[in-house]
Scaffold this active site. Structure first.
Site, short mmCIF file in Angstrom:
data_model
loop_
_atom_site.label_atom_id
_atom_site.label_comp_id
_atom_site.label_asym_id
_atom_site.label_seq_id
_atom_site.Cartn_x
_atom_site.Cartn_y
_atom_site.Cartn_z
N VAL A 63 -22.28 63.08 75.40
CA VAL A 63 -21.40 64.20 75.76
C VAL A 63 -21.64 64.73 77.18
O VAL A 63 -20.81 65.47 77.70
CB VAL A 63 -21.48 65.37 74.74
CG1 VAL A 63 -21.01 64.94 73.36
CG2 VAL A 63 -22.85 66.01 74.69
N ASN A 89 -20.28 69.30 67.90
CA ASN A 89 -21.51 69.54 67.14
C ASN A 89 -22.77 69.07 67.88
O ASN A 89 -23.86 69.59 67.65
CB ASN A 89 -21.36 68.82 65.78
CG ASN A 89 -22.64 68.77 65.00
OD1 ASN A 89 -23.04 69.75 64.39
ND2 ASN A 89 -23.33 67.62 65.02
N SER A 144 -24.37 79.40 67.06
CA SER A 144 -25.56 79.63 66.23
C SER A 144 -25.81 81.13 66.12
O SER A 144 -25.48 81.90 67.03
CB SER A 144 -26.77 78.97 66.88
OG SER A 144 -27.95 79.37 66.22
N TYR A 157 -31.76 77.73 74.57
CA TYR A 157 -30.89 77.45 73.42
C TYR A 157 -30.01 78.67 73.13
O TYR A 157 -28.80 78.55 72.95
CB TYR A 157 -31.75 77.11 72.20
CG TYR A 157 -30.95 76.75 70.97
CD1 TYR A 157 -30.25 75.54 70.91
CD2 TYR A 157 -30.87 77.61 69.88
CE1 TYR A 157 -29.51 75.20 69.78
CE2 TYR A 157 -30.14 77.28 68.75
CZ TYR A 157 -29.45 76.07 68.71
OH TYR A 157 -28.72 75.75 67.59
N1 LIG Z 1 -29.67 73.03 61.88
C1 LIG Z 1 -29.58 74.34 62.07
O1 LIG Z 1 -30.31 75.15 61.51
C2 LIG Z 1 -28.54 74.88 63.01
C3 LIG Z 1 -28.30 76.26 63.03
C4 LIG Z 1 -27.34 76.77 63.89
C5 LIG Z 1 -26.61 75.91 64.68
N2 LIG Z 1 -26.86 74.57 64.65
C6 LIG Z 1 -26.08 73.69 65.50
O2 LIG Z 1 -25.46 72.71 64.68
C7 LIG Z 1 -25.39 71.47 65.38
C8 LIG Z 1 -26.07 70.37 64.59
O3 LIG Z 1 -27.39 70.72 64.26
P1 LIG Z 1 -28.38 69.68 63.55
O4 LIG Z 1 -29.47 70.45 62.94
O5 LIG Z 1 -27.62 68.73 62.73
O6 LIG Z 1 -28.96 68.95 64.87
P2 LIG Z 1 -29.68 67.54 65.05
O7 LIG Z 1 -30.64 67.68 66.18
O8 LIG Z 1 -30.20 67.04 63.75
O9 LIG Z 1 -28.49 66.56 65.47
C9 LIG Z 1 -27.90 66.63 66.72
C10 LIG Z 1 -27.15 65.33 66.98
O10 LIG Z 1 -26.61 65.42 68.30
C11 LIG Z 1 -26.82 64.19 68.96
N3 LIG Z 1 -26.87 64.36 70.40
C12 LIG Z 1 -27.83 65.02 71.12
N4 LIG Z 1 -27.56 64.91 72.42
C13 LIG Z 1 -26.41 64.20 72.54
C14 LIG Z 1 -25.62 63.76 73.63
N5 LIG Z 1 -25.98 64.01 74.90
N6 LIG Z 1 -24.49 63.05 73.39
C15 LIG Z 1 -24.12 62.76 72.11
N7 LIG Z 1 -24.83 63.13 71.03
C16 LIG Z 1 -25.97 63.84 71.24
C17 LIG Z 1 -28.17 63.68 68.40
O11 LIG Z 1 -28.31 62.28 68.60
C18 LIG Z 1 -28.07 64.10 66.94
O12 LIG Z 1 -27.47 63.08 66.16
C19 LIG Z 1 -25.99 71.73 66.75
O13 LIG Z 1 -24.97 72.13 67.63
C20 LIG Z 1 -26.92 72.91 66.50
O14 LIG Z 1 -27.17 73.65 67.66
C21 LIG Z 1 -27.80 74.04 63.83
#
Ligand SMILES: NC(=O)c1ccc[n+]([C@@H]2O[C@H](COP(=O)([O-])OP(=O)(O)OC[C@H]3O[C@@H](n4cnc5c(N)ncnc54)[C@H](O)[C@@H]3O)[C@@H](O)[C@H]2O)c1
Length: 254
Positions: A63, A89, A144, A157
């Site tokens: 991205v 995402n 978030s 973040y």
């Molecule tokens: N898990 C939580 O508690 C939580 C809470 C609030 C918000 N979020 C948000 O939800 C989303 C998903 O969270 P998650 O826990 O599944 O995260 P995660 O870290 O498990 O997954 C993130 C995914 O993004 C991909 N990614 C990272 N950099 C990238 C890039 N440059 N290009 C393409 N892909 C890329 C990674 O390979 C991974 O598959 C994120 O935006 C996170 O900020 C998560």
């Protein structure tokens, strides 16, 4: 929710694991053709989609690289003739350093902004031309609770997710005339691999503290968030735009 998204084409970024994988499966279950995009391999996600008899494919894209997203959008438009849904995402989250604001490195700050903020802009400008031609669409940005609560010791973040809410509002006003809706989802900590990596050995304590501030006292599961993605992607939310939907078990009461 079967068939709510029949005939729609969705792109989910960061779909190789965690929430992105769950969103891809649920959107496909609701009838959409899903393009699971990630800088990592999305074979597992596509296998999960197909296990349910649903339709999905993968695309390797970073991205931070607008060209790779533009190439993806062009290919999806050629293959399916439309793009209706984009879920922004992908983010740096799991491996970020938790530290006082003045101990964060410039490199990590810049990387976080490049993926979490510029990545959202990049994906939007890649898909919006096709959405305009299709007379509408739905963009869903992952924000978030970190941004609205003001999560300390992770300022890069927190700032990046506040920017996502700003992008959501500005873009909703800009794209409404094309019937493209733009909304955000702001979850609290979800039980994902990413959250376990982020909190490390503090996971149990951190999730207990988070639960104690919720009205609904259990840890958020990926499926709790996925339903909101399907809702925002579908016509059930057809007059909703520019909003940030808090999925935090009643921590924030608007
Ligand atoms: N898990 C939580 O508690 C939580 C809470 C609030 C918000 N979020 C948000 O939800 C989303 C998903 O969270 P998650 O826990 O599944 O995260 P995660 O870290 O498990 O997954 C993130 C995914 O993004 C991909 N990614 C990272 N950099 C990238 C890039 N440059 N290009 C393409 N892909 C890329 C990674 O390979 C991974 O598959 C994120 O935006 C996170 O900020 C998560």
């Amino acid at each position: 929710m079967t068939n709510m998204l029949e005939g729609k084409v969705a792109i989910v970024t960061g779909a190789a694991r965690g929430l992105g994988q769950m969103f891809s499966c649920k959107l496909a279950r609701a009838g959409a053709v899903v393009v699971a995009a990630d800088r990592n391999n999305c074979a597992e996600t596509v296998a999960e989609i197909k296990k349910n008899g649903d339709r999905g494919t993968s695309y390797q894209a970073d991205v931070t690289d607008h060209k790779s997203l533009k190439d993806m959008a062009d290919k999806v438009t050629r293959d399916y003739g439309r793009i209706d849904i984009l879920v922004n995402n992908a983010a740096l989250y799991a491996n970020l350093t938790s530290a006082p604001f003045d101990n964060l490195t410039e490199e990590e700050w810049d990387d976080c902004m490049a993926v979490n903020v510029k990545g959202v802009w990049n994906a939007c400008r890649a898909v919006v031309p096709t959405m305009r031609e299709c007379d509408g669409g739905s963009i869903i940005n992952m924000a978030s609770l970190a941004a609205t609560y003001g999560l300390p010791f992770c300022l890069h973040y927190t700032a990046s997710k506040a920017a996502v809410i700003g992008i959501t509002r500005g873009l909703a006003r800009e794209l409404g005339r094309h019937w493209i809706r733009v909304n955000a989802i702001a979850p609290s900590a979800v039980a994902t691999e990413g959250t376990r990596d982020f909190f490390g050995d503090k996971f149990e304590h951190a999730t207990e503290v988070i639960r104690s501030n919720q009205s609904l006292r259990r840890t958020l599961e990926p499926a709790d968030v996925a339903g909101q993605v399907v809702y925002l992607a579908s016509d059930a939310s057809r007059f909703v735009t520019g909003q940030t939907l808090m999925v935090d078990g009643g921590t924030t009461l608007l």
